[in-house]
Scaffold this motif. Sequence first.
Motif, PDB file in Angstrom:
ATOM      1  N   THR A   1      23.072   7.024 -41.743  1.00 49.46           N
ATOM      2  CA  THR A   1      24.349   7.447 -42.322  1.00 49.46           C
ATOM      3  C   THR A   1      24.184   8.247 -43.607  1.00 49.46           C
ATOM      4  OG1 THR A   1      25.344   5.447 -41.393  1.00 49.46           O
ATOM      5  CG2 THR A   1      26.620   6.656 -43.032  1.00 49.46           C
ATOM      6  N   ALA A   2      23.367   7.776 -44.531  1.00 48.53           N
ATOM      7  CA  ALA A   2      23.211   8.473 -45.804  1.00 48.53           C
ATOM      8  C   ALA A   2      22.644   9.879 -45.582  1.00 48.53           C
ATOM      9  CB  ALA A   2      22.307   7.677 -46.742  1.00 48.53           C
ATOM     10  N   LEU A   3      21.613   9.973 -44.742  1.00 40.77           N
ATOM     11  CA  LEU A   3      21.012  11.268 -44.468  1.00 40.77           C
ATOM     12  C   LEU A   3      21.989  12.198 -43.768  1.00 40.77           C
ATOM     13  CD1 LEU A   3      18.697  13.297 -44.170  1.00 40.77           C
ATOM     14  CD2 LEU A   3      17.940  12.014 -42.154  1.00 40.77           C
ATOM     15  N   SER A   4      22.633  11.716 -42.712  1.00 46.69           N
ATOM     16  CA  SER A   4      23.497  12.593 -41.917  1.00 46.69           C
ATOM     17  C   SER A   4      24.715  13.056 -42.714  1.00 46.69           C
ATOM     18  CB  SER A   4      23.937  11.891 -40.631  1.00 46.69           C
ATOM     19  OG  SER A   4      24.658  10.706 -40.905  1.00 46.69           O
TER      20      SER A   4
ATOM     21  N   TYR B   1      23.581  15.589 -45.355  1.00 49.30           N
ATOM     22  CA  TYR B   1      23.294  16.885 -44.743  1.00 49.30           C
ATOM     23  C   TYR B   1      24.586  17.592 -44.342  1.00 49.30           C
ATOM     24  CZ  TYR B   1      20.113  20.229 -42.678  1.00 49.30           C
ATOM     25  OH  TYR B   1      19.393  21.368 -42.426  1.00 49.30           O
ATOM     26  N   LEU B   2      25.547  16.807 -43.841  1.00 47.32           N
ATOM     27  CA  LEU B   2      26.850  17.363 -43.480  1.00 47.32           C
ATOM     28  C   LEU B   2      27.545  17.953 -44.695  1.00 47.32           C
ATOM     29  CD1 LEU B   2      29.329  17.651 -41.540  1.00 47.32           C
ATOM     30  CD2 LEU B   2      29.940  15.320 -42.198  1.00 47.32           C
TER      31      LEU B   2
ATOM     32  N   THR C   1      26.140  20.626 -38.094  1.00 47.60           N
ATOM     33  CA  THR C   1      25.646  20.919 -36.744  1.00 47.60           C
ATOM     34  C   THR C   1      24.120  20.975 -36.690  1.00 47.60           C
ATOM     35  OG1 THR C   1      25.689  23.340 -37.007  1.00 47.60           O
ATOM     36  CG2 THR C   1      27.712  22.269 -36.223  1.00 47.60           C
ATOM     37  N   LEU C   2      23.486  20.853 -37.865  1.00 46.58           N
ATOM     38  CA  LEU C   2      22.023  20.889 -37.917  1.00 46.58           C
ATOM     39  C   LEU C   2      21.415  19.523 -38.241  1.00 46.58           C
ATOM     40  CD1 LEU C   2      21.467  24.201 -39.937  1.00 46.58           C
ATOM     41  CD2 LEU C   2      21.705  23.903 -37.467  1.00 46.58           C
ATOM     42  N   GLY C   3      22.264  18.494 -38.319  1.00 47.06           N
ATOM     43  CA  GLY C   3      21.779  17.180 -38.715  1.00 47.06           C
ATOM     44  C   GLY C   3      20.713  16.622 -37.792  1.00 47.06           C
TER      45      GLY C   3
END
Length: 213
Positions: A106-109, A112-113, A119-121
Amino acid sequence: MKEEEILLELVERYPILKVCKEKIQCTYQIMKEGYQNGGKLLVAGNGGSAADSDHIVGELMKGFVKQRKLKKMEQKKILEINRELGEHLCRNLQQVLPAISLTGHTALSTAYLNDVDGTLGFAQQVYGYGKQGDIFLGITTSGNSKNILNAVVVAKAKGLTTIALTGRDGGEVKDMADISIIVPETETFKIQELHLPIYHTLCLMLEEHFFIS
């Protein structure tokens, strides 16, 4: 039950999937060879397919229908380090087929969002986790999910074998992935209903091949 019997049972229970039998068999061979060569599986999807990604990892990273007891040498090493803790570990740890769901970070995605491009996650994670010899499984009911397509491109560039699990006409992913299993349904929920027995069958076949009990 042997691997071929597991696949036969699938098409007996779900005759609609007879058209997918050859692709399922090929997918199993790819996954089996990947694991034999020390690779791992990366899985991703959106919505219900994200839940399917987590589900697949759950079947591979612990016992599915077998207990998958640790090997004697593994138990010995654990017991040599700490016998008290080791006895409990040796009774309960299970052998695995390494797999990572790219949907749960969750933290990473979300970072990144927010900071780059949502769309690149999945592509970013494939770039970070993937190595030559690994496998990427992208689940998209339409075959057109941008984040799955981006991940397939990066996976192929990094030397991963790419598998798509999809429906309808296969969408864009059918021509991008190395192999595509396209179930013969058009409505999203009906596609998802057929995806589950397919990946259960693949996990059962892999477990039958790699583990005695």
